[in-house]
Structures are given as structure tokens and as C-alpha cells.
Design a protein around this motif. Sequence first.
Motif, PDB file in Angstrom:
ATOM      1  N   ASN A 162       0.746  -1.359   0.183  1.00  0.00           N
ATOM      2  CA  ASN A 162      -0.103  -0.011   0.020  1.00  0.00           C
ATOM      3  C   ASN A 162       0.704   1.341   0.010  1.00  0.00           C
ATOM      4  OD1 ASN A 162      -3.047   0.222   0.212  1.00  0.00           O
ATOM      5  ND2 ASN A 162      -2.399  -1.793   1.256  1.00  0.00           N
ATOM      6  N   LEU A 163       1.912   1.234   0.866  1.00  0.00           N
ATOM      7  CA  LEU A 163       2.817   2.492   0.930  1.00  0.00           C
ATOM      8  C   LEU A 163       3.553   2.882  -0.194  1.00  0.00           C
ATOM      9  CD1 LEU A 163       4.138   2.047   4.735  1.00  0.00           C
ATOM     10  CD2 LEU A 163       2.196   3.259   3.676  1.00  0.00           C
ATOM     11  N   PHE A 164       3.967   1.518  -1.012  1.00  0.00           N
ATOM     12  CA  PHE A 164       4.914   1.453  -2.185  1.00  0.00           C
ATOM     13  C   PHE A 164       4.118   2.386  -3.140  1.00  0.00           C
ATOM     14  CE2 PHE A 164       7.276   0.258  -5.934  1.00  0.00           C
ATOM     15  CZ  PHE A 164       8.588   0.900  -5.458  1.00  0.00           C
ATOM     16  N   SER A 165       2.623   1.571  -3.311  1.00  0.00           N
ATOM     17  CA  SER A 165       1.717   2.147  -4.304  1.00  0.00           C
ATOM     18  C   SER A 165       1.588   3.608  -3.929  1.00  0.00           C
ATOM     19  CB  SER A 165       0.380   1.316  -4.188  1.00  0.00           C
ATOM     20  OG  SER A 165      -0.550   1.547  -5.355  1.00  0.00           O
ATOM     21  N   ASN A 166       1.279   4.048  -3.040  1.00  0.00           N
ATOM     22  CA  ASN A 166       1.037   5.479  -2.977  1.00  0.00           C
ATOM     23  C   ASN A 166       2.208   6.401  -3.319  1.00  0.00           C
ATOM     24  OD1 ASN A 166      -1.442   5.130  -2.007  1.00  0.00           O
ATOM     25  ND2 ASN A 166      -0.969   5.148   0.293  1.00  0.00           N
ATOM     26  N   ALA A 167       3.340   5.833  -3.104  1.00  0.00           N
ATOM     27  CA  ALA A 167       4.668   6.553  -3.256  1.00  0.00           C
ATOM     28  C   ALA A 167       4.708   6.515  -4.946  1.00  0.00           C
ATOM     29  CB  ALA A 167       5.768   5.784  -2.888  1.00  0.00           C
TER      30      ALA A 167
ATOM     31  N   PHE B  30      11.008   1.029   9.231  1.00  0.00           N
ATOM     32  CA  PHE B  30      10.922   0.803   7.850  1.00  0.00           C
ATOM     33  C   PHE B  30      10.454   2.124   7.163  1.00  0.00           C
ATOM     34  CE2 PHE B  30       9.860  -0.547   3.637  1.00  0.00           C
ATOM     35  CZ  PHE B  30      10.519  -1.592   3.366  1.00  0.00           C
ATOM     36  N   GLN B  31      11.256   2.439   6.156  1.00  0.00           N
ATOM     37  CA  GLN B  31      10.779   3.857   5.405  1.00  0.00           C
ATOM     38  C   GLN B  31      10.514   4.176   4.049  1.00  0.00           C
ATOM     39  OE1 GLN B  31      12.899   7.387   8.536  1.00  0.00           O
ATOM     40  NE2 GLN B  31      14.198   6.136   7.536  1.00  0.00           N
ATOM     41  N   ILE B  32       9.646   4.585   3.624  1.00  0.00           N
ATOM     42  CA  ILE B  32       9.480   4.839   2.037  1.00  0.00           C
ATOM     43  C   ILE B  32       9.293   6.264   1.858  1.00  0.00           C
ATOM     44  CG2 ILE B  32       7.952   4.142   0.211  1.00  0.00           C
ATOM     45  CD1 ILE B  32       7.384   1.587   1.448  1.00  0.00           C
ATOM     46  N   THR B  33      10.054   6.914   1.197  1.00  0.00           N
ATOM     47  CA  THR B  33      10.155   8.075   0.883  1.00  0.00           C
ATOM     48  C   THR B  33      10.164   8.691  -0.600  1.00  0.00           C
ATOM     49  OG1 THR B  33      11.745   8.567   2.700  1.00  0.00           O
ATOM     50  CG2 THR B  33      11.460  10.258   1.106  1.00  0.00           C
ATOM     51  N   ASP B  34       9.181   9.423  -0.890  1.00  0.00           N
ATOM     52  CA  ASP B  34       8.734   9.971  -2.378  1.00  0.00           C
ATOM     53  C   ASP B  34       9.152  11.457  -2.429  1.00  0.00           C
ATOM     54  OD1 ASP B  34       6.166  11.520  -1.989  1.00  0.00           O
ATOM     55  OD2 ASP B  34       5.590   9.737  -1.350  1.00  0.00           O
ATOM     56  N   MET B  35       9.087  11.912  -3.753  1.00  0.00           N
ATOM     57  CA  MET B  35       9.473  13.154  -4.175  1.00  0.00           C
ATOM     58  C   MET B  35       8.179  14.014  -4.770  1.00  0.00           C
ATOM     59  SD  MET B  35      12.900  12.548  -6.147  1.00  0.00           S
ATOM     60  CE  MET B  35      13.071  14.379  -6.452  1.00  0.00           C
TER      61      MET B  35
ATOM     62  N   GLY C 263       3.800  16.428  -1.512  1.00  0.00           N
ATOM     63  CA  GLY C 263       3.749  16.563   0.210  1.00  0.00           C
ATOM     64  C   GLY C 263       2.483  16.716   0.725  1.00  0.00           C
ATOM     65  N   LEU C 264       2.304  16.802   2.189  1.00  0.00           N
ATOM     66  CA  LEU C 264       1.254  17.160   2.773  1.00  0.00           C
ATOM     67  C   LEU C 264       1.298  18.330   3.675  1.00  0.00           C
ATOM     68  CD1 LEU C 264      -0.245  13.644   3.427  1.00  0.00           C
ATOM     69  CD2 LEU C 264      -1.136  15.167   1.741  1.00  0.00           C
ATOM     70  N   THR C 265       0.436  19.113   4.169  1.00  0.00           N
ATOM     71  CA  THR C 265       0.433  19.932   4.961  1.00  0.00           C
ATOM     72  C   THR C 265       0.229  19.537   6.466  1.00  0.00           C
ATOM     73  OG1 THR C 265      -2.115  20.377   4.990  1.00  0.00           O
ATOM     74  CG2 THR C 265      -0.754  21.772   3.663  1.00  0.00           C
TER      75      THR C 265
ATOM     76  N   LYS D  47       7.494  19.117  -0.548  1.00  0.00           N
ATOM     77  CA  LYS D  47       8.708  18.659  -0.429  1.00  0.00           C
ATOM     78  C   LYS D  47       8.737  16.902  -0.143  1.00  0.00           C
ATOM     79  CE  LYS D  47      11.023  22.361   1.994  1.00  0.00           C
ATOM     80  NZ  LYS D  47      11.904  22.989   2.971  1.00  0.00           N
ATOM     81  N   GLY D  48       7.530  16.179  -0.560  1.00  0.00           N
ATOM     82  CA  GLY D  48       7.638  14.773  -0.514  1.00  0.00           C
ATOM     83  C   GLY D  48       6.966  14.442   0.680  1.00  0.00           C
ATOM     84  N   CYS D  49       6.903  12.822   0.798  1.00  0.00           N
ATOM     85  CA  CYS D  49       6.379  12.415   1.953  1.00  0.00           C
ATOM     86  C   CYS D  49       7.396  11.335   2.200  1.00  0.00           C
ATOM     87  CB  CYS D  49       5.047  11.915   1.796  1.00  0.00           C
ATOM     88  SG  CYS D  49       3.820  13.073   1.958  1.00  0.00           S
ATOM     89  N   THR D  50       7.547  10.806   3.793  1.00  0.00           N
ATOM     90  CA  THR D  50       8.140   9.712   4.170  1.00  0.00           C
ATOM     91  C   THR D  50       7.076   9.012   5.015  1.00  0.00           C
ATOM     92  OG1 THR D  50      10.382  10.702   4.257  1.00  0.00           O
ATOM     93  CG2 THR D  50      10.053   8.754   5.495  1.00  0.00           C
ATOM     94  N   PHE D  51       6.773   7.916   4.474  1.00  0.00           N
ATOM     95  CA  PHE D  51       5.821   6.950   5.735  1.00  0.00           C
ATOM     96  C   PHE D  51       7.009   6.097   6.331  1.00  0.00           C
ATOM     97  CE2 PHE D  51       2.639   8.743   2.960  1.00  0.00           C
ATOM     98  CZ  PHE D  51       1.420   8.805   3.628  1.00  0.00           C
TER      99      PHE D  51
END
Length: 688
Positions: A586-591, A614-619, A622-624, A675-679
Motif C-alpha cells: 500500500n505504501l509503495f503504491s502510494n509513493a 522501515f521508511q518509504i520516501t517519495d518526491m 507532500g502534505l500540510t 517536499k515529498g512524504c516519508t511514511f
Amino acid sequence: MGVINRFSVSIIFMVILITSCNPSGSSEDQSPYASSDSVSQQIKELINTVNSLRYTNPDSAFKLLDKTETLSKGLIASTDGEEQEKGYRYLAESFNFRGVTKSNIGRYDEALQLHSNALDIYQKIGDKRGIGDTYTDMAYAFRLNGQYTEALDYNLKNMEICKETGFLHGLGQAYGNIGIIYFFQEDYIKALEYYNKHYEVGKQNKNGYEQLIALNNIGEVYDKLGEYEKSISYYKDAVHIADSLGSLYQAAYILGNIGLAEQNLSHHERASEYYERSLSIREKINDKEGIAIMLNSMASLYFIQHEYIKSINLSKRSLSIAEEYHIPVEIKKACENLYMAYDKLNNFEKAYLYHKQFKAWSDSVFGNALNNEIAEIEIKYQTREKEQQITLLTEKEKIRKLELKRTRLVGIFLSITALLVVLVAISIYRRYKFKTRMNNELEILNARLSESEKHLKQLNATKDRFFSILAHDLKSPLVSFRTITTSLSENIDQLPPEKLNHFIEKLKKTSGTVVDLFNNLLSWSLSQTNRIDFSPSEINLSQITGNILDLYASEISKKQLVIGNNVSENLKAFADSNMTATVIRNLFSNAIKFSPEKGTIKLDVDKTGDKIKFQITDMGPGLTTEDQAKLFRIDVKNREIGSGENKGTGLGLILCKEFINKNGGEIGIESESGKGCTFWFTLKNLCV
């Protein structure tokens, strides 16, 4: 009704595990200081006798320990060197035996003081094995007194000593003792973790007895979790080992556990078979208490099957044995079975008779304490009266008859006064207990009402969210799907190839959205109804991550994404494999969804102590902070989060949070707008 019997016997079975950590409690490796000296031999014989008496006859055990300590002190005073050190060990061991016996009769402060004295001796002579054994006995006293934090601390200290000294037998038992503490605290995941460690050490040490204890305890954890099929599987493995060792008592106990699990599964015939097997063994070894327990369990089973006559016959047999050997718990249970069965047969006279006996035994603890108190008052008064009579006979012989009459009158008056005082005290005490009990019950009811209200609000929010997803998020892609297919059906001959490809691509994207949504809805609904199988075990995070990267290879290639996979090979965690894969997917699909073309997605792992992060970071965009607060919540419309076509239902993140929490971990997000998200999420680390 069978759970009460099972719990009482379970305590005895766990005590066997705890006390076996003390070197004095077993013949194997129990005395590293054996000697042909007659005093030493006499001390060892006394200690072996104490070991068999400390649970059944504490008074006799204390008398023998007095002799042991006298002989040990004599050995210390009359020798030096190794012989003197041997005397110190005997004395410390005696203190520990006395402490455990004190714990068994509820005198925990005295027990801990004795263990402290033993600890001082072992530290003085540098005996690490003795120090570890003393820590185990102190943990036992704390656990019986309900001080689980202190009990856990001392068991952990013993565990470290066993690791340091390479004492595998003690290490396995330390794991088992720690598991028992977590079991009593209802932290079944931690209990399962340490019971598994206990089993592995037992295998490594080739100790079948430790293996069967660990397997039985694992089965009892799954019993508590309601996973009866699993518990039966572990129980059967334990019985097999018990049979191979010739351990009849353990085999009978575990067969009773299997019977109860089968009864909970409504497999009544199988439950009856296992109860019969357990009863047969208990009769063979003349275990009277075990016979009474099994007869009551079988009576309860017949009651469930509405065979009330059979239930009555078995309960009467159990009652007869329990009364003969004074087993209060089984007397109470048999009376309960009898009054319930007679009530079903409309024999209200006998039902009332046995119900009175059941209530009497339920209140017997208070009644015995009261009788003992009255007896002590009477003894004190009679002693004082005799002393007064002797004094009067000596000093005033001439007026003996007159004084005796006066003494009798005073005695009668004092007896009446004392009786009135006792009756008033009893009345006040009962009123106080009644008021306290009522207040406690009101507090419990208020707490339950509050919890029910909270649960109801959560259910309403869940229902509203479910209908919202069905009404909007599922409807939109299906309408789009219908519109596209209609256009294709009506205009396919007139559409140029590039337009046709555009429609096909939209159909592919829409179908993918519908499939993902259906998968999450299915997993979420199964989770809400507790129908997802939860089986934590050792998993390879690198392998799971690699499978998911292969699954999304085409999407990664299409968007020309750069994947930074920093998950090391053979990285192990303790969690449910399917749930963990669902979370990462789920997290990788969102990224992928939120990443721009030619963007970068990083997968990182940080190990801290017993946790893996475990961290998944995208570019992506991002979210407020405001939008971040709305994530992982069923009561928020997540269509309000994000922008454009990348808005989602949020159901996937809610499902991720439930799965991670079930595995004992945490989940969260770190992000700034633009600036992207890190879940990230955490799991238990197996490579500590």
C-alpha cells in the motif's frame, strides 16, 4: 465452567517450571560441591527432603531447615578454604528454600528478606550460578504478590547471568519464567515470543522436559487468543514428548487441556475422549485432585450436551473424592454442577440444597478466618482465667469457693461482652464490605458503559465511512468505466489509433483503481470482523520488498522512476508475513502514485534495539500539517486530502495502521508541503 478448573491447575503447572530453576529442586546439576564428609551428606539429605515438603507441609520443611542452617553454620565455623565455602553455599541454599516456602504461604516480605540474605552470601563467595538462582526465587515471590514489574526485572537479571555463564538449562527456564509473567499480564504476543525462545533452547539443550513445558505454554497462549486449532496442535506435540519421557502427570494435564480446547470448538465427542484419557492416567498414578478435576470437567461437558443425569453422576463422584481429600475448589465446582443440573431437571429441592453448599464453599475463606479469630479470643481468655484461678488458690485458700463463683460470673459476663463485640464487629465489617463491593460494581458498570459508548461511536463512524466509500469512491471509477466502454462500443470504428490508445490506457488505470479499492475493502472488512488469520513468525523483509518491487515493475518503468532500495539482505523481523506485505504494498503504491515522472523513491531501514523502522520516501507534492492529522482515521473524509486526481479514499492507510498495531508496532508520516512524504512503520527486530 471448565476454565476455572483449567486455570487453577495451570498455576500448579507453571510453578513446576519456576521452581525447577532452583538447583535444589532437581537431581541434575544440583550440587556442584558434593562431598563425602558426613556433615555435608547429612545437609544434602535434609535439603532433598525439604524439596519434597515445601509445597505440601511447610511446617515440617521449616523444622528441617532449622537443622540444615545449624549444621551449615557449624561447618562454616569449624573449617576453612573449600569446605568453609561449601558451608556458605549450603546456608545460602537453605535461606532460598525457606524463602520459597514462605512465598508459598503468602509471607512475601519475609521471603524477600531471606533471599536477600542468600544473595549477600553468594556475592561474597562469587557464585554467579547461586546469584542467578536467587534472582529467580525473588522473581517468584514478586510474581505471587502481583508485582509483575519487579518479577520481570529479576528474571531478566537471571537471564543475563545464564547467558554470561553459558548455562543453557537455566537460560531456557528464564525465558519460560519471563513468558509466564507476560501471560499473567495478558500480553500474549510477548509471552509467545519468550515461550518460543524457551522451546528453542530446550531443543538445543536436548531437554525434552523443557520442550514439553514450552509447547504446553504456547498452546495455552493460543487458547487465550481463541485459536483453539493451533493450541491443540501444540498440545499434541507436548503430549508426544511427555509420552516419550514417561511423564504421566504432564501427559494427563495436557490431555485435559486438549479436551477443553475441543470443547470450546464444540467437538464434544473428541473432548470426551481426551477427558477420558486424562482421567485414566490420573487414576493410574492415583492423582486424587486430578481425578476430581477431570470428573468435574466431564460433568460440565455432559451439562452442555443436556445429559443432566450423567452430569450429576460424575459430579457426585468428584464431590466424594474432593470431600475425602479436602480439595475446596473442586468441592465448590461439583456443588455448582449439581445445583445447575438438578435445576434443569426441575428438582428444585436438591438444586437448592447444592446451591447452599456452593455458596458456603464460596464464602469459606472469610468463614475460616472468622472462626480462627474467635478461637484465638477464646484461647486467650481461657488462659487468663486459669492463671487467675491459680493465683487465687495460692493466695486466698480460705475463700476459694466464693472467689471461684465470682470468677465464673465474671467469665460469663466477659464472654457475653466479647461475643457482643465480635457480633457488632462482624456486622460493621459485612456492611463495609457490601458497600465497598457495590461501589466497585458501580465503577465497573460505569466504565463498561463508557467503553460501550465509545465503541458504538466508532462503529457508527466505521459504518458511515464504509457507505461513503461505496457511494462515492467506488461509484466514480465504475461510472467512468461505463462511460469509456459506451464510447468505445458506439464509436470504435471512427476513433483514430491514438484516441483508442488513450481510452484503453484510461480503462487500465480505472480498472487498477477499482481492483486496489476492492482489495482494501475486502481486507478491511475481514479485519473488522476478526476473520484475518494472525500468525506472527520470523520473516525476511528484504525478500518481501523484492517481491513488491517486481509486482510494480511496469509502473516504475512507465514513470521512469529511480528506486533506492537500501533494505539489507537477510533482514529478519517478528511479524505476520501477509499483513507486512500488505502494508509495504500500500505504501509503495502510494509513493508511485504521487511521485512525478523520473522521480526517486527511497526504501530505508533503521535498526534501534529490538525495533526495526522501515521508511518509504517519495518526491511527491507532500502534505500540510493539517492534512497529515487526518490520515489513519476512519472518521475523516480523505477525499478532502491532497489535490487533483491523486486524491484517494485513505482506506489503505487505515488498513496499514490496523495491521501494524496488531503486530505490536507503530506507523506515521513525516512531510512538508511541496517536499515529498516519508511514511514509516516499526516491527520487532529478531537480530538484536
